[in-house]
Enzyme design. Sequence first.
Site, PDB file in Angstrom:
ATOM      1  N   GLU A  52      -3.586   2.336  19.612  1.00 46.11           N
ATOM      2  CA  GLU A  52      -3.503   0.869  19.577  1.00 46.11           C
ATOM      3  C   GLU A  52      -4.522   0.200  20.493  1.00 46.11           C
ATOM      4  O   GLU A  52      -4.515  -1.020  20.633  1.00 46.11           O
ATOM      5  CB  GLU A  52      -2.094   0.420  19.983  1.00 46.11           C
ATOM      6  CG  GLU A  52      -0.999   0.912  19.043  1.00 46.11           C
ATOM      7  CD  GLU A  52       0.394   0.596  19.551  1.00 46.11           C
ATOM      8  OE1 GLU A  52       0.522   0.212  20.735  1.00 46.11           O
ATOM      9  OE2 GLU A  52       1.359   0.739  18.770  1.00 46.11           O
ATOM     10  N   GLU A  94       2.505   4.295  12.798  1.00 43.50           N
ATOM     11  CA  GLU A  94       3.791   4.201  13.481  1.00 43.50           C
ATOM     12  C   GLU A  94       4.594   3.078  12.849  1.00 43.50           C
ATOM     13  O   GLU A  94       4.064   2.015  12.557  1.00 43.50           O
ATOM     14  CB  GLU A  94       3.615   3.893  14.978  1.00 43.50           C
ATOM     15  CG  GLU A  94       2.918   4.966  15.783  1.00 43.50           C
ATOM     16  CD  GLU A  94       2.748   4.548  17.250  1.00 43.50           C
ATOM     17  OE1 GLU A  94       3.471   3.616  17.697  1.00 43.50           O
ATOM     18  OE2 GLU A  94       1.905   5.146  17.932  1.00 43.50           O
TER      19      GLU A  94
END
Length: 578
Positions: free
Chosen positions: A188, A317
Amino acid sequence: MKKIIFGFLAIITSLILVGCVSNKTEDRIKKMNAIEVSRDMGNGTNLGNTMEAYGRVEHGIDADTEMYETAWGMPVTTKEMIKGMKEAGFDTIRIPVAWTNMMDYENDNYVINEKLLKRVSEIVNYALDADMYVIVNEHWSGGWWGMFGQPEQSTREKAMTMYTEMWKQISEHFKDYSYKLILESANEELGSRLNDEINEVKGTLTEDETYQVTNKINQKFVDTVRSTGGKNEDRFLLIAGYNTDIEKTIDDRFIMPTDKVEGKQLVSVHYYTPWTYAGDGESKTEWGTKEEYQEMNELFEKMTKFTKKGYGVVFGEFAAIPLKNGTLKGNTLEYIKNVFDNSDLYDFVPLLWDRSDFFDRKELKMKDEGIANLYSSRNVENESKLTIETIKDNARKALDKAVLDAPSGATGFEDKVMAYIMYNSKDYNVGYSNSKGNFYNPNDKTAGVVATDVEVSGAGEYTVSLDFSGVSGGFANSMTFMALGIYNGETNFPNYVIAIKEIKVNSEVVKVTAESYTVSDDKITTRVNIYNTWVTNIPDDARYVKPGLSKLARAVLIDGEKYAELRNVEITFEYIKK
């Protein structure tokens, strides 16, 4: 005879090193494009809180790999564990890795300890032997990514050197592994987190520059992996999106890398929407209104921007993280099922974020019977019995029915102009009306939050507030985001400006350290950022109380870091017609 024996041993050793995948399977995958391989990857999971667990502060850079692997409470990964995941219906496993756990990068030594490479290889082989696709990335890894945004150019260059050397080693190590191994450029961190603080120094990149650096890093990843040869020349590569956020990744400033082979790239985003339900904590324990189904469906559909161009899409995710006591939140099964249906419709790959929350790594089975049945019934083996057209038709019907059957969560304020405080705590465990962007919903809140919102009738002075004394623990943990919003302000009072008159925190007036600016992201809600560290440059269409204040305007007006225990907030403002 000796030559024959030695040759046989060499073949056996090679199979042990790179996992057992037949040549027929390799040829089949090699001929696939990114959309086809996405279908073959099915539904998957993450080996969460394991190889990405950061333990170098406690253990240094040369401890046994087990010390890092178990640093965040997970057991040592076994072959039986991975086999159990496959049998539970997971056809792909993502292995996040903190490669800097065993790298002396502070001293310009970018060599990854061979012990870590070997241990990651063992787990990759467990998955390949279980006939799973495997994704390996470079995860958060202690937050070193903030080096890319540091003020000193030399630090930024060091970051790129480090990234390049890291991927040279990883790529070289895995270049002869099965095509079922997919390498992922990051987690991320590509995006605003390139400005993460390093040694108490924050990054200085503008948002446009973070996009530029993100694109540059992803291009370096592709070029580096391809240059190592072997199966890396045409291996499938997973490109991390901007913040792995859907809205930020579909922005035209995010550009997929060029590649010498066609159809071999996928893009990764994550899905934890709304965070107050899907993320950690106990702030929102129910999901499933008509609006929430529609929100998920709309966001997933936006990622077809990439599939239409031939890129695969991996939701690296997603989850509705259980409560801290392990209890599933309401409608977790329905949430996962709707993710599956969207993924089937659009050929996406959904990977569950799991830290033994759903699959018990000690008991080697799914904890919840309903979720277990969903995964086992929707694995690749079962779905391959259906045509692609049938799968998509079933998905579309299921998505439409879910929306039709869901109860309405409409707030009853759709036609009103409401002033309120958008808020998320630093740990994201406490929030108010902020899970769906600028949409005002007083029911979207952590249990115990008391809000005083006001209806705006036009120009004048108004006061809004939030009281956190009723939440678990009696206070919220500081703030990660806070803004004053006027829902339907742009619609009913276009070009009005908000002037902040006074801000109280914990019942005391606080010093405002910058000028505010008025803006609207969606042309519906008017907003002033009170504490928004993600904004590094002021929008061109920002409005000001007085001319000439643009140079003094900021998205952070108060020192939010001062309030570890946030009990209440009150904002008084004037709404001014310009």
